[in-house]
Write a protein that holds these residues in place. Structure first.
Motif, PDB file in Angstrom:
ATOM      1  N   ARG A 234       0.832  -1.207   0.000  1.00  0.00           N
ATOM      2  CA  ARG A 234       0.000   0.000   0.000  1.00  0.00           C
ATOM      3  C   ARG A 234       0.861   1.250   0.000  1.00  0.00           C
ATOM      4  O   ARG A 234       0.581   2.216  -0.738  1.00  0.00           O
ATOM      5  CB  ARG A 234      -0.923  -0.011   1.221  1.00  0.00           C
ATOM      6  N   ILE A 235       1.932   1.265   0.809  1.00  0.00           N
ATOM      7  CA  ILE A 235       2.821   2.418   0.866  1.00  0.00           C
ATOM      8  C   ILE A 235       3.439   2.688  -0.498  1.00  0.00           C
ATOM      9  O   ILE A 235       3.456   3.822  -0.989  1.00  0.00           O
ATOM     10  CB  ILE A 235       3.918   2.199   1.923  1.00  0.00           C
ATOM     11  N   VAL A 236       3.973   1.635  -1.136  1.00  0.00           N
ATOM     12  CA  VAL A 236       4.598   1.800  -2.444  1.00  0.00           C
ATOM     13  C   VAL A 236       3.581   2.314  -3.457  1.00  0.00           C
ATOM     14  O   VAL A 236       3.854   3.232  -4.233  1.00  0.00           O
ATOM     15  CB  VAL A 236       5.225   0.473  -2.917  1.00  0.00           C
ATOM     16  N   ARG A 237       2.385   1.739  -3.453  1.00  0.00           N
ATOM     17  CA  ARG A 237       1.352   2.162  -4.417  1.00  0.00           C
ATOM     18  C   ARG A 237       1.008   3.636  -4.235  1.00  0.00           C
ATOM     19  O   ARG A 237       0.920   4.394  -5.206  1.00  0.00           O
ATOM     20  CB  ARG A 237       0.097   1.300  -4.250  1.00  0.00           C
ATOM     21  N   GLU A 238       0.834   4.064  -2.987  1.00  0.00           N
ATOM     22  CA  GLU A 238       0.481   5.456  -2.739  1.00  0.00           C
ATOM     23  C   GLU A 238       1.622   6.394  -3.124  1.00  0.00           C
ATOM     24  O   GLU A 238       1.387   7.490  -3.646  1.00  0.00           O
ATOM     25  CB  GLU A 238       0.103   5.642  -1.272  1.00  0.00           C
ATOM     26  N   GLN A 239       2.855   5.958  -2.910  1.00  0.00           N
ATOM     27  CA  GLN A 239       3.987   6.809  -3.254  1.00  0.00           C
ATOM     28  C   GLN A 239       4.144   6.980  -4.756  1.00  0.00           C
ATOM     29  O   GLN A 239       4.352   8.092  -5.246  1.00  0.00           O
ATOM     30  CB  GLN A 239       5.267   6.232  -2.671  1.00  0.00           C
ATOM     31  N   VAL A 240       4.049   5.883  -5.501  1.00  0.00           N
ATOM     32  CA  VAL A 240       4.232   6.012  -6.942  1.00  0.00           C
ATOM     33  C   VAL A 240       3.088   6.807  -7.558  1.00  0.00           C
ATOM     34  O   VAL A 240       3.287   7.555  -8.529  1.00  0.00           O
ATOM     35  CB  VAL A 240       4.381   4.629  -7.620  1.00  0.00           C
ATOM     36  N   GLU A 241       1.898   6.697  -7.009  1.00  0.00           N
ATOM     37  CA  GLU A 241       0.792   7.515  -7.504  1.00  0.00           C
ATOM     38  C   GLU A 241       1.039   8.991  -7.208  1.00  0.00           C
ATOM     39  O   GLU A 241       0.721   9.865  -8.034  1.00  0.00           O
ATOM     40  CB  GLU A 241      -0.523   7.043  -6.882  1.00  0.00           C
ATOM     41  N   ARG A 242       1.621   9.286  -6.047  1.00  0.00           N
ATOM     42  CA  ARG A 242       1.961  10.669  -5.697  1.00  0.00           C
ATOM     43  C   ARG A 242       3.008  11.223  -6.649  1.00  0.00           C
ATOM     44  O   ARG A 242       2.911  12.356  -7.135  1.00  0.00           O
ATOM     45  CB  ARG A 242       2.467  10.714  -4.252  1.00  0.00           C
ATOM     46  N   ILE A 243       4.029  10.423  -6.941  1.00  0.00           N
ATOM     47  CA  ILE A 243       5.077  10.856  -7.861  1.00  0.00           C
ATOM     48  C   ILE A 243       4.506  11.078  -9.257  1.00  0.00           C
ATOM     49  O   ILE A 243       4.816  12.070  -9.933  1.00  0.00           O
ATOM     50  CB  ILE A 243       6.217   9.821  -7.890  1.00  0.00           C
ATOM     51  N   SER A 244       3.661  10.165  -9.696  1.00  0.00           N
ATOM     52  CA  SER A 244       3.039  10.302 -11.013  1.00  0.00           C
ATOM     53  C   SER A 244       2.253  11.597 -11.125  1.00  0.00           C
ATOM     54  O   SER A 244       2.334  12.310 -12.129  1.00  0.00           O
ATOM     55  CB  SER A 244       2.125   9.094 -11.268  1.00  0.00           C
ATOM     56  N   ALA A 245       1.505  11.934 -10.082  1.00  0.00           N
ATOM     57  CA  ALA A 245       0.719  13.171 -10.096  1.00  0.00           C
ATOM     58  C   ALA A 245       1.617  14.397 -10.157  1.00  0.00           C
ATOM     59  O   ALA A 245       1.299  15.377 -10.861  1.00  0.00           O
ATOM     60  CB  ALA A 245      -0.176  13.226  -8.856  1.00  0.00           C
ATOM     61  N   GLU A 246       2.755  14.367  -9.445  1.00  0.00           N
ATOM     62  CA  GLU A 246       3.662  15.506  -9.452  1.00  0.00           C
ATOM     63  C   GLU A 246       4.327  15.684 -10.811  1.00  0.00           C
ATOM     64  O   GLU A 246       4.532  16.809 -11.273  1.00  0.00           O
ATOM     65  CB  GLU A 246       4.719  15.345  -8.362  1.00  0.00           C
ATOM     66  N   PHE A 247       4.679  14.591 -11.485  1.00  0.00           N
ATOM     67  CA  PHE A 247       5.252  14.708 -12.824  1.00  0.00           C
ATOM     68  C   PHE A 247       4.252  15.321 -13.793  1.00  0.00           C
ATOM     69  O   PHE A 247       4.602  16.131 -14.651  1.00  0.00           O
ATOM     70  CB  PHE A 247       5.725  13.341 -13.337  1.00  0.00           C
ATOM     71  N   ALA A 248       2.996  14.941 -13.665  1.00  0.00           N
ATOM     72  CA  ALA A 248       1.971  15.496 -14.553  1.00  0.00           C
ATOM     73  C   ALA A 248       1.800  16.992 -14.327  1.00  0.00           C
ATOM     74  O   ALA A 248       1.691  17.775 -15.286  1.00  0.00           O
ATOM     75  CB  ALA A 248       0.653  14.767 -14.342  1.00  0.00           C
ATOM     76  N   SER A 249       1.782  17.423 -13.069  1.00  0.00           N
ATOM     77  CA  SER A 249       1.514  18.826 -12.768  1.00  0.00           C
ATOM     78  C   SER A 249       2.739  19.715 -12.957  1.00  0.00           C
ATOM     79  O   SER A 249       2.628  20.848 -13.419  1.00  0.00           O
ATOM     80  CB  SER A 249       0.975  18.964 -11.340  1.00  0.00           C
ATOM     81  N   GLN A 250       3.937  19.219 -12.619  1.00  0.00           N
ATOM     82  CA  GLN A 250       5.138  20.051 -12.668  1.00  0.00           C
ATOM     83  C   GLN A 250       5.918  19.924 -13.961  1.00  0.00           C
ATOM     84  O   GLN A 250       6.564  20.879 -14.402  1.00  0.00           O
ATOM     85  CB  GLN A 250       6.069  19.694 -11.509  1.00  0.00           C
ATOM     86  N   HIS A 251       5.882  18.752 -14.562  1.00  0.00           N
ATOM     87  CA  HIS A 251       6.757  18.456 -15.695  1.00  0.00           C
ATOM     88  C   HIS A 251       5.970  18.279 -16.992  1.00  0.00           C
ATOM     89  O   HIS A 251       6.558  18.260 -18.073  1.00  0.00           O
ATOM     90  CB  HIS A 251       7.557  17.188 -15.378  1.00  0.00           C
ATOM     91  N   GLY A 252       4.654  18.136 -16.878  1.00  0.00           N
ATOM     92  CA  GLY A 252       3.846  17.882 -18.057  1.00  0.00           C
ATOM     93  C   GLY A 252       4.077  16.518 -18.663  1.00  0.00           C
ATOM     94  O   GLY A 252       3.796  16.292 -19.843  1.00  0.00           O
ATOM     95  N   THR A 253       4.598  15.596 -17.863  1.00  0.00           N
ATOM     96  CA  THR A 253       4.935  14.255 -18.342  1.00  0.00           C
ATOM     97  C   THR A 253       4.021  13.232 -17.694  1.00  0.00           C
ATOM     98  O   THR A 253       3.843  13.234 -16.471  1.00  0.00           O
ATOM     99  CB  THR A 253       6.403  13.912 -18.009  1.00  0.00           C
ATOM    100  N   THR A 254       3.456  12.349 -18.517  1.00  0.00           N
ATOM    101  CA  THR A 254       2.658  11.248 -18.000  1.00  0.00           C
ATOM    102  C   THR A 254       3.588  10.104 -17.615  1.00  0.00           C
ATOM    103  O   THR A 254       4.400   9.652 -18.428  1.00  0.00           O
ATOM    104  CB  THR A 254       1.654  10.758 -19.046  1.00  0.00           C
ATOM    105  N   VAL A 255       3.488   9.681 -16.370  1.00  0.00           N
ATOM    106  CA  VAL A 255       4.315   8.591 -15.873  1.00  0.00           C
ATOM    107  C   VAL A 255       3.441   7.366 -15.671  1.00  0.00           C
ATOM    108  O   VAL A 255       2.369   7.452 -15.074  1.00  0.00           O
ATOM    109  CB  VAL A 255       4.998   8.982 -14.544  1.00  0.00           C
TER     110      VAL A 255
END
Length: 424
Positions: free
Chosen positions: A13-34
């Motif tokens: 659960r921790i890993v899943r929540e973290q990678v989803e958090r990182i994915s959201a930050e890449f989309a908002s800050q970098h414009g990149t879909t992860v």
């Protein structure tokens, strides 16, 4: 459900929540879909959804394959020998194939010759998972670092040794800690403003620099903010950052980052950077083994020639349960419950089982992970280099020989910050 099963479910659960958090930050800050792939062992690797890293000599042929499946849109030079190819769906009504699907087809066309790879996302690596998961813990006001500052008088203080820490940057209030005096770096983009909550991943680079400086109090340390997006970076950006540092002259690279990879293959971009590193034979590269508690290889630590570092428990007698391990891990060092420089303010926990808990910090924190055993080893290498006058790689080789001589059963070679059995 037994305790082990419960722990595994919690870690997943921790890993899943973290990678989803990182994915959201890449989309908002970098414009990149992860996008995310979960491996059979449960570890996750992330990659840019519309990009491939390709060996330069094969770019044209790879383009011919891609044009049958997608619409290539841009080619960018990343590092000598490697290009970044961006692509889109073949048409307005066509789905964009996933990167692993494209790579399977490219591998088939090239008869499994490795010519292309994902543009992996690498993350800083405290305990359990791809990024901070044992979130920083509270300590008493005005507490000293632990392990503390080494105060040798035999020249083993790291004086004149240049260390490049690729991380999240440096907090603005580091001058309040005397052992960080003179440390330079890029600003930590998550440095909290007055009244703000401390954000996840803030202060990671500062903590790493603090551990390193406690081992080598006079080392010349620079902390980059290469991992400015939720403690993460695309491989293509990361290797460009390392190349720039290499061109400016560095004795030791400290890389507290890790990722598993597609089909357990090494990282194409980092492999190209190692070719450049080979032109500087005296430079040592110290890399975190990662914190998934797995035996399988994690990158870039698993590359030959890396000083790959796992973590010991708080009593320094066993391998920490979060530390990756295997014959590719060169040495283990303390990595559980270290205390060093951190942000000041309030932190709200994001990860289970402490989600929502508020913690107060006064410029110091307790933290765990191979992220922090790594700068301990980098600092010890700097200390030995300054004493012996050899290259950083010679100092690393000498320390690894010492570590082998005091290997722990069922763990492996170890290095400790204070040990009378050998001379730093």
């Amino acid at each position: 459900m037994n305790g082990q099963d419960g722990r595994q479910l919690l870690m997943a659960r921790i890993v899943r929540e973290q990678v989803e958090r990182i994915s959201a930050e890449f989309a908002s800050q970098h414009g990149t879909t992860v996008e995310i792939v979960y491996t059979a062992s449960g570890a996750a690797f992330m990659y840019a959804a519309d990009q491939l890293l390709v060996r330069e000599q094969h770019t044209q042929v790879v383009h011919s394959v891609l044009r049958e499946l997608v619409r290539p849109t841009e080619v960018e030079n990343v590092i000598p020998g490697i290009q970044l190819v961006r692509f889109d769906a073949a048409g307005p009504f066509s789905p964009r194939p996933a990167v692993p699907v494209l790579l399977d087809e490219i591998d088939r066309r090239f008869n499994d010759e490795r010519v292309a790879a994902p543009n992996h996302v690498l993350t800083v690596a405290p305990e359990a998972g791809p990024c901070p998961a044992t979130e920083p813990e509270e300590v008493y006001f005005d507490i000293e670092p632990s392990p503390g500052v080494r105060m040798e008088d035999d020249g083993s203080d790291g004086d004149g040794v240049r260390v490049y820490v690729a991380d999240t940057g440096l907090l603005s209030d580091t001058t309040s800690h005397p052992w960080l005096e003179g440390v330079l770096g890029d600003p930590d983009p998550l440095d909290p403003r007055p009244g703000e909550l401390i954000k996840p991943y803030a202060g990671h680079g500062t903590f790493v620099a603090g551990v390193l400086r406690c081992m080598a109090p006079k080392a010349d340390v620079f902390v980059s903010n290469a991992f400015r997006i939720a403690g993460s970076a695309l491989e293509s950006d990361f290797v460009q950052d390392l190349t720039q540092a290499l061109n400016h002259g560095v004795d030791i690279f400290n890389l507290s980052v890790t990722t598993p990879s597609r089909a357990d293959l090494d990282l194409l971009g980092f492999e190209a950077w190692l070719t450049l590193l080979g032109e500087h034979p005296g430079v040592a590269c110290v890399v975190a083994a990662g914190n998934d508690g797995k035996k399988g290889k994690f990158w870039p630590a698993a590359f030959p020639g890396m000083v790959s570092v796992g973590a010991l428990t708080a009593d320094w007698r066993n391998r920490a349960n979060f530390s990756n391990y295997g014959d590719w891990v060169k040495v283990y060092a303390p990595g559980r419950n270290l205390i060093n420089a951190y942000a000041t303010g309030t932190y709200e926990c994001r990860d289970a089982p402490y989600e929502g808990q508020l913690r107060e910090f006064f410029g110091m924190a307790k933290w765990s992970g191979t992220s922090f055993s790594t700068p301990m080893v980098a600092g010890l290498i700097a200390a030995r280099k300054s004493r012996t006058g050899g290259t950083a790689q010679e100092a690393a080789d000498s320390l690894l020989a010492d570590a082998q001589s005091q290997a722990l059963p069922h763990v492996g070679p170890i290095l400790l910050p204070y040990d009378n059995t050998f001379k730093i």
